[in-house]
Structure formats: C-alpha cells, structure tokens
Design a protein around this motif. Structure first.
Motif, PDB file in Angstrom:
ATOM      1  N   MET A   1     -11.503   9.887  -4.357  1.00  0.00           N
ATOM      2  CA  MET A   1     -12.301   8.690  -4.077  1.00  0.00           C
ATOM      3  C   MET A   1     -13.446   8.581  -5.077  1.00  0.00           C
ATOM      4  SD  MET A   1     -14.572   7.741  -0.705  1.00  0.00           S
ATOM      5  CE  MET A   1     -13.143   7.253   0.234  1.00  0.00           C
ATOM      6  N   GLU A   2     -13.709   7.384  -5.597  1.00  0.00           N
ATOM      7  CA  GLU A   2     -14.810   7.151  -6.503  1.00  0.00           C
ATOM      8  C   GLU A   2     -16.105   7.011  -5.709  1.00  0.00           C
ATOM      9  OE1 GLU A   2     -14.029   3.838  -8.954  1.00  0.00           O
ATOM     10  OE2 GLU A   2     -12.256   4.723  -9.899  1.00  0.00           O
ATOM     11  N   LEU A   3     -17.210   7.438  -6.345  1.00  0.00           N
ATOM     12  CA  LEU A   3     -18.500   7.422  -5.676  1.00  0.00           C
ATOM     13  C   LEU A   3     -18.888   6.027  -5.209  1.00  0.00           C
ATOM     14  CD1 LEU A   3     -21.054   8.996  -4.860  1.00  0.00           C
ATOM     15  CD2 LEU A   3     -21.959   8.534  -7.157  1.00  0.00           C
ATOM     16  N   VAL A   4     -18.526   5.027  -5.994  1.00  0.00           N
ATOM     17  CA  VAL A   4     -18.910   3.661  -5.659  1.00  0.00           C
ATOM     18  C   VAL A   4     -18.284   3.205  -4.334  1.00  0.00           C
ATOM     19  CG1 VAL A   4     -17.004   2.570  -6.910  1.00  0.00           C
ATOM     20  CG2 VAL A   4     -19.180   1.343  -6.632  1.00  0.00           C
ATOM     21  N   ASN A   5     -17.186   3.830  -3.929  1.00  0.00           N
ATOM     22  CA  ASN A   5     -16.505   3.448  -2.700  1.00  0.00           C
ATOM     23  C   ASN A   5     -16.911   4.311  -1.489  1.00  0.00           C
ATOM     24  OD1 ASN A   5     -14.951   1.443  -3.995  1.00  0.00           O
ATOM     25  ND2 ASN A   5     -13.525   3.013  -4.739  1.00  0.00           N
ATOM     26  N   PHE A   6     -17.827   5.248  -1.721  1.00  0.00           N
ATOM     27  CA  PHE A   6     -18.232   6.137  -0.631  1.00  0.00           C
ATOM     28  C   PHE A   6     -19.583   5.698  -0.084  1.00  0.00           C
ATOM     29  CE2 PHE A   6     -20.229   9.928   1.170  1.00  0.00           C
ATOM     30  CZ  PHE A   6     -19.225  10.390   2.009  1.00  0.00           C
ATOM     31  N   ASP A   7     -19.686   5.610   1.234  1.00  0.00           N
ATOM     32  CA  ASP A   7     -20.944   5.233   1.890  1.00  0.00           C
ATOM     33  C   ASP A   7     -21.866   6.459   1.918  1.00  0.00           C
ATOM     34  OD1 ASP A   7     -23.028   4.389   3.451  1.00  0.00           O
ATOM     35  OD2 ASP A   7     -21.785   3.763   5.166  1.00  0.00           O
ATOM     36  N   LEU A  44     -15.617   9.851   8.140  1.00  0.00           N
ATOM     37  CA  LEU A  44     -15.724  10.964   7.201  1.00  0.00           C
ATOM     38  C   LEU A  44     -14.375  11.643   6.984  1.00  0.00           C
ATOM     39  CD1 LEU A  44     -19.117  12.458   8.457  1.00  0.00           C
ATOM     40  CD2 LEU A  44     -18.656  11.725   6.100  1.00  0.00           C
ATOM     41  N   ARG A  45     -13.637  11.809   8.056  1.00  0.00           N
ATOM     42  CA  ARG A  45     -12.306  12.420   7.937  1.00  0.00           C
ATOM     43  C   ARG A  45     -11.396  11.576   7.051  1.00  0.00           C
ATOM     44  NH1 ARG A  45     -11.838  14.112  14.370  1.00  0.00           N
ATOM     45  NH2 ARG A  45     -12.454  16.318  14.087  1.00  0.00           N
ATOM     46  N   ALA A  46     -11.473  10.277   7.231  1.00  0.00           N
ATOM     47  CA  ALA A  46     -10.629   9.387   6.436  1.00  0.00           C
ATOM     48  C   ALA A  46     -11.062   9.373   4.976  1.00  0.00           C
ATOM     49  CB  ALA A  46     -10.682   7.971   7.013  1.00  0.00           C
ATOM     50  N   SER A  47     -12.386   9.384   4.758  1.00  0.00           N
ATOM     51  CA  SER A  47     -12.901   9.317   3.389  1.00  0.00           C
ATOM     52  C   SER A  47     -12.634  10.602   2.608  1.00  0.00           C
ATOM     53  CB  SER A  47     -14.403   9.026   3.402  1.00  0.00           C
ATOM     54  OG  SER A  47     -14.686   7.776   3.986  1.00  0.00           O
ATOM     55  N   LEU A  48     -12.779  11.739   3.283  1.00  0.00           N
ATOM     56  CA  LEU A  48     -12.674  13.033   2.606  1.00  0.00           C
ATOM     57  C   LEU A  48     -11.289  13.655   2.709  1.00  0.00           C
ATOM     58  CD1 LEU A  48     -16.135  14.509   3.682  1.00  0.00           C
ATOM     59  CD2 LEU A  48     -15.527  13.489   1.486  1.00  0.00           C
ATOM     60  N   GLY A  49     -10.421  13.070   3.530  1.00  0.00           N
ATOM     61  CA  GLY A  49      -9.059  13.577   3.628  1.00  0.00           C
ATOM     62  C   GLY A  49      -8.956  14.955   4.250  1.00  0.00           C
ATOM     63  N   ASP A  50      -9.851  15.236   5.199  1.00  0.00           N
ATOM     64  CA  ASP A  50      -9.848  16.552   5.855  1.00  0.00           C
ATOM     65  C   ASP A  50     -10.392  16.367   7.272  1.00  0.00           C
ATOM     66  OD1 ASP A  50      -9.748  19.691   5.149  1.00  0.00           O
ATOM     67  OD2 ASP A  50     -11.453  19.333   6.488  1.00  0.00           O
TER      68      ASP A  50
END
Length: 302
Positions: A1-7, A44-50
């Motif tokens: 994931m790119e930083l620009v897409n992370f809250d 967070l789980r969805a964003s980080l894949g864990d």
C-alpha cells in the motif's frame, strides 16, 4: 500500500491496540466507543493485510507481524509528538499535558509528592504519572515511554546514551522500632550483624546500602525482605528488626510513626539521584519546563 492511501490517523489507534491487546481497553484509552474501536481494528487489518490481534484463551494476542510493528511505531509517534511540541509554546497555567516519570517509591515520596502539591498551584491541569523502576528503564527512555527517569548514578552504566542532570544526594541511617530495647542511642557493628535485618528494595532496584555493606564483607542477619523502600519501616513496629533507609525518607517518616533513627556503625557512601531523558526531547518546551520543576523541587529539599 502507498502512503498516500493510508489514513495516518489510524496509527494512534494501532499503538493503543497493540499496547493494550484489548479492543475495550484501547477504546477506553483513546476515549472512543468500543464499536468504533472494533471498526478501526477491522480497517487496520484490511490496510495492513494481517489480523494483528488474534484470540488467545480469553484475551487477544499480537501476531508476529504486529509485534514487529511495536518498536518502529512507538518511535514514529514519538517523533511526531516531538515535532508538534517543539514548535509550540508551553503555558503551564493552561496546558492539559500529561507527563510520565519513572522513579522508585522513595523518590516519589521524597521528591515528587511535593512537586505534585506545588503543580496544583502553578499548573492546575498538568498531570504527572509515576511508574515504578524496573529492568526496562533504559528501554523505556529509548522508546519514549517515559518523559524522565530518576535513578541513582551509582547504578547506571558509564556509557549512558541519554542526557543526565543531578538532582539530589542522600545518605543512609539505621531505623528500628522506638520500643526496641535491644538498641540504645548508638548502633554497633555487632548489632548490625546479629539483630534481625529487614532488607528493603523495589523490585530489581536493590538498596545501595546493602551493596556497599556486601562489598565491605559486613554480614547481616536478614530475616525479611520488603519490596518497597517506603513500606519497609512500617513493618518494624513490634519487632526487634532494623532496616537501613535513605536519610531523607527516614526523616520524613519520623514525624508519622514511632521509629528510632541512628547513625550506621560504619561509613556508607551517599547516593546521587539523577534525572535522565532522551536527547530527542531537547526542543520540547514542555519537557524543559518539567525538568526545571524537578530541579526546583530538588533545591527545596535543602
């Protein structure tokens, strides 16, 4: 994931979740509802894949990936906080900031209690959290988990990677029950070795007096060990035991209880309490103010 897409707002919640290993406690810490924190965990789980936190017995446990995030996350949030604080003026009369000080119960009573009393007048909304000294002292400072640690210089390594500043010195006295007829006005070497001895420490922070007596090969008849410097003297009444305490602590307690305070029969070198802090906090006006208040409290000890 790119930083620009992370809250980036999720990082504070992630820190709380990983620290508490509990959705409800993390929600309480951040003062949000539990459903909102559960939704944040899902994001967070969805964003980080864990999964980050997995069920273990009746609670939750960090995954290996989540464990690997803890240290860099603490450092990142600490740097962000320092960036924000360094550019802001600090007004103690209006600030609602909270500071964390790592110290023994002895330091808390002798130095920090008067500080808290004084802050009520000069900084009514500033709060101070005191946490006990343990083996993770250096790690706690390094990770930014505490603002300041107060610790004897004699117990520190010679290559401390932090800023330090002297606060106050203290020496040791022997204390026993005032009604202990086995002890008169003078405490002897024979009494030091033969009378029942109450050793005092705080967790892994042993008494420097004991260390120095051991180095001088002076035996004691240790019959009890108290895991608190402050609690130790209150275990003396009605017994024949004696303990060895910091003079400032013993003097403070003399007015509250029936103790007999005597000079040790052998010289015991003084201790020197320092405050330690991370260089990363150097530009923080609020942190500088806290250090000034600690220095002022030390000066008032005389």
């Amino acid at each position: 994931m790119e930083l620009v897409n992370f809250d980036m707002n999720l990082l504070t919640a992630l820190d709380a979740l990983l620290s508490e290993e509990s959705v409800s406690r993390a929600a309480e810490r951040l003062r949000v509802g539990q459903p909102a924190m559960s939704a944040t965990l899902a994001r967070l789980r969805a964003s980080l894949g864990d999964p980050l936190l997995v069920r273990s017995g009746r609670g939750l446990q960090r995954t290996a990936f989540a464990e690997s995030l803890r240290e860099p996350l603490t450092a990142i949030l600490g740097d962000v906080e320092q960036l924000i604080q360094s550019g802001a003026a600090f007004d103690p009369t209006t600030s609602k900031r909270s500071f964390t000080i790592l110290a023994s119960d002895y330091v808390a009573l002798v130095l920090l209690r008067p500080l808290i009393e004084r802050l009520g007048a000069i900084a009514p909304n500033v709060s101070v959290r005191v946490t006990p000294v343990d083996a993770s002292l250096m790690e706690s400072i390094r990770r930014g988990l505490v603002d300041v640690a107060i610790y004897p210089s004699e117990l520190l390594p010679t290559d401390v990677p932090f800023r330090t500043q002297p606060l106050f010195d203290d020496d040791f006295v022997c204390v026993t029950d005032k009604a202990n007829e086995m002890v008169g006005d003078v405490f002897t070497v024979e009494q030091l070795s033969s009378l029942p001895y109450l050793a005092a420490s705080q967790g892994l922070l042993a008494s420097l007096a004991d260390q120095r007596l051991d180095e001088a090969h002076l035996a004691r008849n240790t019959t009890m060990i108290a895991q608190s410097f402050v609690m130790a003297p209150f275990m003396l009444p009605g017994t024949k035991m004696y303990t060895i305490l910091q003079r400032r602590l013993a003097s403070l307690l003399m007015a509250e209880a029936h103790f007999k305070m005597l000079e040790p029969p052998v010289p015991i070198a003084a201790i020197h309490e320092l405050m330690l802090w991370s260089p990363r906090r150097g530009a923080d006006a609020g942190h500088a103010w806290l250090r000034e208040q600690l220095q002022e409290s030390a000066r008032r000890l005389g």
